[in-house]
Design a protein around this motif. Structure first.
Motif, short mmCIF file in Angstrom:
data_model
loop_
_atom_site.label_atom_id
_atom_site.label_comp_id
_atom_site.label_asym_id
_atom_site.label_seq_id
_atom_site.Cartn_x
_atom_site.Cartn_y
_atom_site.Cartn_z
N GLU A 172 0.82 -1.21 0.00
CA GLU A 172 0.00 0.00 0.00
C GLU A 172 0.86 1.26 0.00
O GLU A 172 0.52 2.24 -0.66
N ARG A 200 2.03 1.64 -3.46
CA ARG A 200 0.95 2.10 -4.34
C ARG A 200 0.72 3.60 -4.19
O ARG A 200 0.53 4.32 -5.17
N ARG A 201 0.76 4.09 -2.95
CA ARG A 201 0.56 5.53 -2.73
C ARG A 201 1.68 6.34 -3.40
O ARG A 201 1.44 7.40 -3.98
N VAL A 217 3.43 5.42 -6.03
CA VAL A 217 3.21 5.37 -7.48
C VAL A 217 2.13 6.36 -7.89
O VAL A 217 2.27 7.07 -8.89
N ASP A 218 1.05 6.42 -7.12
CA ASP A 218 -0.03 7.36 -7.43
C ASP A 218 0.47 8.79 -7.39
O ASP A 218 0.10 9.62 -8.25
N GLU A 219 1.30 9.11 -6.40
CA GLU A 219 1.84 10.46 -6.28
C GLU A 219 2.77 10.77 -7.45
O GLU A 219 2.74 11.88 -8.00
N ARG A 225 2.61 9.38 -10.42
CA ARG A 225 1.79 9.49 -11.63
C ARG A 225 1.12 10.86 -11.71
O ARG A 225 1.04 11.45 -12.79
N ALA A 226 0.68 11.39 -10.58
CA ALA A 226 0.08 12.73 -10.57
C ALA A 226 1.09 13.78 -11.01
O ALA A 226 0.75 14.71 -11.74
N ARG A 273 1.39 13.82 -14.71
CA ARG A 273 0.30 14.48 -15.43
C ARG A 273 0.48 16.00 -15.43
O ARG A 273 0.17 16.67 -16.41
N VAL A 310 7.54 6.38 -14.13
CA VAL A 310 6.23 6.00 -13.61
C VAL A 310 5.88 4.57 -14.03
O VAL A 310 5.43 3.75 -13.23
N GLU A 336 5.45 1.52 -11.45
CA GLU A 336 4.12 0.91 -11.41
C GLU A 336 4.22 -0.59 -11.65
O GLU A 336 3.54 -1.39 -10.99
#
Length: 540
Positions: free
Chosen positions: A363, A366-367, A369-371, A373-374, A377, A388, A392
């Motif tokens: 987890e 995952r957090r 990776v999400d950060e 990925r943001a 963008r 990324v 991922e």
């Protein structure tokens, strides 16, 4: 040579950027007859470029006094302003504040200060940037930029854009910040900026481009810095930092031999007087050592980098991971990421993912990776997209989704190939191979593994090779694990098993077991033989 002719020769040498000769001649004249205010300013510049900051500060202080004595208020304000800026660079913030106040006082007393009205505000703006109030720093830099543009002072505008760009990045406006950097580097490339500010701007923006995963800008700007340094080979300041920045790019491009040469040159230039390379030179040596498996020397280099006051991250945490200190790696990267500003934190996130994956905290990975990925963008770059995808893929694999991991790993593989980054491409191929194993396609997995192995072998990436050999189930009898290599290197320094255990956070019994495995694999029977083997095979 008379003092008059020596002074003329010194001025000519400085104009032609023959800094060693200029420093020798100007210092000689100053010691015998003294220099006028403008020549003291020149001596200050030359001394700084020759890696003599104390001599530079002393000369500039005397120039200020000489300007005041001659009622040259513009010269006095200029000298005081540069003193304030240079002292910030040297970490002497108390004296910088004093000189900034003097500069402001002198300029405010002038009827028509012109661009100097902006220049004397520059050091306070830089100090504000480091105070944790970027909004106020932005306001101050924008005021200075307005003055610089009104009076057509391109050099002041370029230096101000560096500060404004850094402020915008700290505020999260990364694209706008790099737009400011573009303007500053355009002026540097055109030769519109004097040597000291040109070096400051170039080194700062390249470092930030690397941290922003902007390989295109970093490469282009490093080319500008390299040409600029080659045109003045007697310059010491900035030369070590130049080599350190080049080493980092060589590592990404897979030119590890060139990276090694550049890192050694950076260290030699630091020893020669380039105080600005105090972090970059040992850090890049450490990175190369970590990737090649020279863990003991890498740790020492990270320690030296840390003495600069900057944390040697993420490299040190990744080193802890490589030698099996997973919990320590996790603790350190979490602490570093939590305490970092948003821009630096983003740079640390790939290591956060890798370490959390190894520690089994899916987890947390995952957090991260999400950060990441943001961030991709908001300010997309090809290198960030590759990063990324690679992280991922690592996360999805341990999260139990090999199909998605395989797709992400293949995206990363293609992206790294387009960037010309063979080591990272090979690592993504290993991730793809792992996913294929999970999916039951052993043959396809080994195709990926063999392709990665060729790259790792060509680069000399011993830790990656050892890990891959375990995955493929064909580790040769003589191949040592990463931990065994570390133990062997420490044995070669003369440390006892107890001392090695203390260094690596292992029990003495565990160290003895590793040593027994080393002896068995290498066909050795004594510590002396193991030491000889380490030296003969370039492991220390």
């Amino acid at each position: 040579m008379t003092s008059s002719s020596a002074l003329d020769a010194g001025r000519t040498a400085a104009a032609e950027r023959r800094w060693a000769e200029a420093y020798e001649l100007l210092a000689r004249v100053d010691a015998t007859d003294g220099l006028a205010s403008s020549d003291l300013e020149l001596l200050a510049t030359v001394a700084l470029l020759r890696g003599e900051p104390p001599a530079s500060i002393a000369a500039l202080s005397r120039a200020y006094e000489a300007h005041l004595a001659g009622e040259d208020t513009a010269g006095a304000a200029r000298s005081a302003g540069w003193l304030a800026l240079n002292l910030i660079e040297l970490g002497d913030f108390t004296r910088s504040v004093t000189w900034a106040a003097r500069a402001m006082r002198v300029a405010n007393a002038m009827a028509e200060p012109g661009a100097l009205a902006g220049f004397v505000r520059l050091a306070p703006a830089v100090a504000q940037l480091g105070s944790g109030e970027p909004g106020e720093a932005r306001r101050r830099f924008e005021e200075v930029l307005t003055i610089a543009e009104r009076h057509g002072d391109g050099e002041l505008a370029a230096v101000t854009r560096l500060g404004l760009g850094k402020t915008l990045i700290e505020m999260g406006a990364i694209a706008e910040g790099f737009g400011c950097f573009d303007g500053a580097m355009t002026a540097v490339a055109a030769g519109d900026v004097a040597p000291v500010p040109a070096g400051v701007i170039s080194c700062a923006v390249i470092s930030d481009a690397i941290m922003a995963f902007d390989l295109d800008r970093a490469t282009a700007w490093t080319g500008v810095l390299d040409r600029w340094c080659r045109d003045q080979p007697e310059m010491i300041t900035f030369s070590g930092q130049r080599h350190a920045l080049q080493a980092g790019l060589h590592l990404i491009r897979g030119a590890w031999g060139e990276a090694s040469t550049a890192a050694e040159l950076a260290l030699s230039r630091f020893r020669a007087g380039d105080y600005r390379a105090v972090y970059g030179a040992p850090y890049q040596l450490a990175e190369l050592g970590r990737l090649r498996g020279a863990f003991h020397s890498a740790e020492e280099s990270y320690r030296r980098a840390g003495e600069s006051g900057w944390e040697p991250q993420p490299g040190l945490s990744l080193l802890h991971l490589a030698v099996g200190r997973t919990q320590r790696a996790q603790e350190e990267i979490r602490r570093s990421a939590a305490g970092a500003d948003p821009f630096t934190r983003r740079f640390l996130l790939p290591a956060v993912v890798e370490i959390e994956v190894a520690a089994g905290d899916v987890e947390a990975a995952r957090r991260a990776v999400d950060e990441l990925r943001a961030a991709g963008r908001s300010t997309p770059t090809p290198m960030l997209a590759a990063t990324v995808a690679a992280e991922e893929a690592r996360m999805l694999l341990v999260a139990g989704d090999p199909s998605a991991a395989l797709a992400a790993a293949r995206d990363a593989t293609g992206a790294w190939q387009a960037l010309g980054a063979p080591y990272e491409r090979a690592r993504s191929r290993v991730t793809a191979g792992r996913a294929l194993l999970e999916l039951g396609d052993r043959e396809a997995a080994h195709v990926e593994f063999r392709g990665a192995r060729e790259v790792f072998a060509a680069l000399g990436a011993d830790p990656a090779l050892a890990e891959l050999a375990d995955l493929m189930g064909d580790r040769p009898a003589g191949v040592l694990t990463a931990r065994e290599l570390e133990v062997l290197r420490l044995v070669s320094t003369g440390l006892t098993n107890r001392a090695i255990g203390a260094r690596l956070s292992l029990s003495e019994k565990t160290v003895a077991r590793h040593l027994s495995n080393i002896f068995g694999k290498l066909g050795l029977s004594t510590r002396a033989a193991a030491t000889a083997y380490a030296y003969e095979n370039g492991l220390v």
